[in-house]
Scaffold this motif. Structure first.
Motif, mmCIF file in Angstrom:
data_model
loop_
_atom_site.group_PDB
_atom_site.id
_atom_site.type_symbol
_atom_site.label_atom_id
_atom_site.label_comp_id
_atom_site.label_asym_id
_atom_site.label_seq_id
_atom_site.Cartn_x
_atom_site.Cartn_y
_atom_site.Cartn_z
ATOM 1 N N SER A 1 2.534 -28.845 -14.142
ATOM 2 C CA SER A 1 3.249 -27.741 -13.519
ATOM 3 C C SER A 1 4.597 -27.583 -14.217
ATOM 4 O O SER A 1 5.302 -28.576 -14.459
ATOM 5 N N VAL A 2 4.942 -26.357 -14.570
ATOM 6 C CA VAL A 2 6.238 -26.040 -15.167
ATOM 7 C C VAL A 2 6.914 -25.019 -14.253
ATOM 8 O O VAL A 2 6.313 -23.995 -13.913
ATOM 9 N N GLN A 3 8.162 -25.301 -13.891
ATOM 10 C CA GLN A 3 8.842 -24.486 -12.886
ATOM 11 C C GLN A 3 10.213 -24.059 -13.376
ATOM 12 O O GLN A 3 11.034 -24.899 -13.778
ATOM 13 N N ALA A 4 10.471 -22.756 -13.374
ATOM 14 C CA ALA A 4 11.790 -22.212 -13.707
ATOM 15 C C ALA A 4 12.553 -21.965 -12.411
ATOM 16 O O ALA A 4 12.076 -21.236 -11.531
ATOM 17 N N ASN A 5 13.733 -22.583 -12.263
ATOM 18 C CA ASN A 5 14.561 -22.454 -11.065
ATOM 19 C C ASN A 5 15.840 -21.697 -11.418
ATOM 20 O O ASN A 5 16.526 -22.054 -12.383
ATOM 21 N N ARG A 6 16.140 -20.675 -10.639
ATOM 22 C CA ARG A 6 17.318 -19.854 -10.891
ATOM 23 C C ARG A 6 18.162 -19.744 -9.619
ATOM 24 O O ARG A 6 17.646 -19.421 -8.548
ATOM 25 N N TYR A 7 19.486 -19.994 -9.777
ATOM 26 C CA TYR A 7 20.436 -19.938 -8.674
ATOM 27 C C TYR A 7 21.195 -18.623 -8.703
ATOM 28 O O TYR A 7 21.562 -18.134 -9.776
ATOM 29 N N ARG A 8 21.472 -18.086 -7.523
ATOM 30 C CA ARG A 8 22.169 -16.801 -7.453
ATOM 31 C C ARG A 8 23.636 -16.940 -7.837
ATOM 32 O O ARG A 8 24.167 -16.129 -8.612
ATOM 33 N N ARG B 1 14.014 -32.800 -4.874
ATOM 34 C CA ARG B 1 14.858 -33.927 -5.148
ATOM 35 C C ARG B 1 16.233 -33.577 -4.669
ATOM 36 O O ARG B 1 17.165 -33.466 -5.420
ATOM 37 N N GLN B 2 16.386 -33.364 -3.421
ATOM 38 C CA GLN B 2 17.587 -33.152 -2.647
ATOM 39 C C GLN B 2 18.116 -31.738 -2.708
ATOM 40 O O GLN B 2 19.023 -31.451 -1.968
ATOM 41 N N ASN B 3 17.681 -30.859 -3.543
ATOM 42 C CA ASN B 3 18.369 -29.586 -3.480
ATOM 43 C C ASN B 3 17.578 -28.377 -3.888
ATOM 44 O O ASN B 3 18.144 -27.317 -3.930
ATOM 45 N N LEU B 4 16.304 -28.452 -4.203
ATOM 46 C CA LEU B 4 15.734 -27.262 -4.776
ATOM 47 C C LEU B 4 14.590 -26.681 -3.989
ATOM 48 O O LEU B 4 14.707 -26.306 -2.874
ATOM 49 N N THR B 5 13.467 -26.650 -4.501
ATOM 50 C CA THR B 5 12.395 -25.720 -4.331
ATOM 51 C C THR B 5 11.107 -26.438 -4.042
ATOM 52 O O THR B 5 11.119 -27.608 -3.765
ATOM 53 N N PRO B 6 9.939 -25.800 -4.118
ATOM 54 C CA PRO B 6 8.713 -26.495 -3.806
ATOM 55 C C PRO B 6 8.530 -27.720 -4.668
ATOM 56 O O PRO B 6 8.747 -27.686 -5.847
ATOM 57 N N LEU C 1 23.389 -24.378 -12.744
ATOM 58 C CA LEU C 1 22.339 -25.316 -12.349
ATOM 59 C C LEU C 1 20.948 -24.804 -12.706
ATOM 60 O O LEU C 1 19.952 -25.495 -12.433
ATOM 61 N N ASN C 2 20.837 -23.602 -13.264
ATOM 62 C CA ASN C 2 19.526 -23.092 -13.667
ATOM 63 C C ASN C 2 18.827 -24.116 -14.551
ATOM 64 O O ASN C 2 19.437 -24.703 -15.451
ATOM 65 N N ASN C 3 17.544 -24.318 -14.307
ATOM 66 C CA ASN C 3 16.861 -25.382 -15.037
ATOM 67 C C ASN C 3 15.361 -25.132 -15.094
ATOM 68 O O ASN C 3 14.807 -24.331 -14.333
ATOM 69 N N ILE C 4 14.719 -25.844 -16.005
ATOM 70 C CA ILE C 4 13.267 -25.883 -16.100
ATOM 71 C C ILE C 4 12.819 -27.274 -15.657
ATOM 72 O O ILE C 4 13.218 -28.278 -16.258
ATOM 73 N N ALA C 5 12.044 -27.328 -14.608
ATOM 74 C CA ALA C 5 11.499 -28.596 -14.120
ATOM 75 C C ALA C 5 10.015 -28.649 -14.465
ATOM 76 O O ALA C 5 9.360 -27.619 -14.640
ATOM 77 N N ASN D 1 12.276 -19.473 -7.726
ATOM 78 C CA ASN D 1 11.536 -20.264 -8.708
ATOM 79 C C ASN D 1 10.205 -19.614 -9.020
ATOM 80 O O ASN D 1 9.613 -18.900 -8.195
ATOM 81 N N ALA D 2 9.750 -19.851 -10.233
ATOM 82 C CA ALA D 2 8.437 -19.395 -10.684
ATOM 83 C C ALA D 2 7.748 -20.574 -11.354
ATOM 84 O O ALA D 2 8.344 -21.235 -12.218
ATOM 85 N N SER D 3 6.501 -20.844 -10.962
ATOM 86 C CA SER D 3 5.782 -22.009 -11.487
ATOM 87 C C SER D 3 4.465 -21.598 -12.112
ATOM 88 O O SER D 3 3.799 -20.654 -11.646
#
Length: 402
Positions: free
Chosen positions: A81-88, A8-13, A93-97, A60-62
């Motif tokens: 699917s539950v995904q943890a996203n972490r920014y360096r 959704r414009q900025n993240l991961t798989p 912006l760290n979030n759980i999607a 990210n880890a899903s």
């Protein structure tokens, strides 16, 4: 396959893509699957800014799970699917999607059948959504949910009466986006005719009613916008061969709003989806739509704005090539054009979004997959701060147990 890394414009798989891939694989063997995915990506423009790009690395880890189980005449299916996203650097912006869907295909001993389904999804929102909203630079999550019931009654051998009820809701966590929060209910009733097994023709009437509860906030005064939409839908499906399938809808549409009548719409909307597999190695998917932003979004078009009442024209092309029994190449192209004229906010602009992606997947075994992708997305706009350009690249690994 559209991007696994343009989210959704900025993240991961894309969570939906992970679920689809895992679900398709598990359907061949077991009614259940459980898996996980790890990925690392570089994003060149996190906030989709027009002139001061902010780059970062995102990990990210899903966790994935799903089922597809027959229960007599019924079929129970679901994915989560539950995904943890972490920014360096931008760790605020760290979030759980997450993305989840549960459904039931049901059938009676007579001529009644249908589907009940529910879905819920959370992700970071588009940081440059347009729609009269100045880009923001803080954590903003978007929640989308849908409930749907479909009932079919076989009238005669080739004719079916079909009724559909749908409830949708969207909410943003950032107060700057609250005017885009909405909920809507839609009902459709029509006839489907199958003159032969490869051909399906349909005619239906559809009514949608919804509300943006906080469309305009001035001090302590909150003004909602209520909207309605009526459609007459002509639908068609044609399986020309085992390698080609075409689905289409053409609608006479009319929508109206309680605020700013000049934003009302009357005209033609529709969509075409063509799946084509000319050889065992090649597969293509083409999607074309002209519809309001949200209806375009719910048709499965990704990476574009989802304003609820603007007409958006979208073309999406995806292809896959089997280079060997274990190595697949994917490529995709998406372009959209949106007219955002709005007399209520005294603004008039046009946005043109584009996205490209190229990737490779190595399928080591039925349950283990590795892949890398690179993608580009961008927008040109008559409003300067809505324009942006961004690149994303990275790799992932996925394991699934069936």
């Amino acid at each position: 396959m559209t991007t696994k890394i343009a989210l959704r414009q900025n993240l991961t798989p894309c969570l939906a893509l992970l679920l689809t891939m895992a679900g398709a694989a598990q359907a061949e063997t077991s009614p259940y699957y459980l898996g996980g995915s790890l990925g690392l990506y570089h994003v060149s423009n996190i906030y989709r800014q027009s002139n001061a790009a902010n780059s970062d690395e995102v990990g990210n880890a899903s966790l994935l799970a799903g089922l597809d189980q027959r229960l007599g005449r019924q079929r129970l299916f679901g994915d989560v699917s539950v995904q943890a996203n972490r920014y360096r650097r931008n760790n605020e912006l760290n979030n759980i999607a997450y993305a989840a869907k549960l459904g039931l295909d049901w059938a009676s001993v007579e001529r009644l059948s249908g589907t009940l389904s529910a879905s819920k999804k959370r992700s970071l929102a588009d940081y440059n959504i347009g729609s009269g909203i100045t880009p923001i630079f803080k954590k903003n999550t978007e929640d989308n949910s849908q409930l749907q019931g479909i009932a079919r009654l076989g009238l005669v051998t080739k004719l079916t009466l079909e009724a559909v009820l749908t409830h949708r809701q969207r909410e943003f966590s950032a107060i700057e986006y609250t005017r885009l929060n909405y909920r809507e209910d839609a009902a459709s009733l029509g006839l489907v005719w199958r003159p032969s097994s490869p051909v399906r023709l349909g005619l239906a009437a559809r009514h949608t009613k919804g509300k943006n509860p906080r469309y305009l906030v001035q001090g302590n005064v909150v003004t909602p916008d209520e909207f309605t939409r009526n459609d007459i839908d002509l639908t068609a499906g044609w399986e020309a061969s085992g390698a080609s399938k075409l689905d289409a809808r053409l609608s006479a549409s009319r929508s109206s709003h309680s605020l700013s009548n000049l934003r009302d719409f009357s005209g033609v909307t529709g969509m075409v989806v063509w799946q084509w597999q000319p050889t065992a190695k090649w597969s293509f998917s083409t999607r074309l739509s002209r519809d309001s932003g949200l209806d375009t979004y719910y048709l499965g078009f990704a990476n574009f704005n989802t304003d609820y009442n603007r007409i958006t024209k979208v073309l999406q092309l995806n292809s896959s090539y089997e280079l060997s029994s274990k190595l697949l190449l994917d490529a995709g192209l998406s372009v959209s054009d949106t007219d955002r004229s709005d007399s209520f906010f005294q603004s008039s602009n046009n946005d043109r979004d584009r996205a490209y992606n190229l990737g490779a997947r190595w399928i080591y075994s039925r349950g283990l997959e590795l892949g890398c992708q690179i993608s580009h997305s961008g927008r040109s706009s008559t409003t300067a701060f809505y324009a942006y350009s961004a690149n994303t690249y990275g790799c992932y690994g996925q394991a699934v147990i069936r």
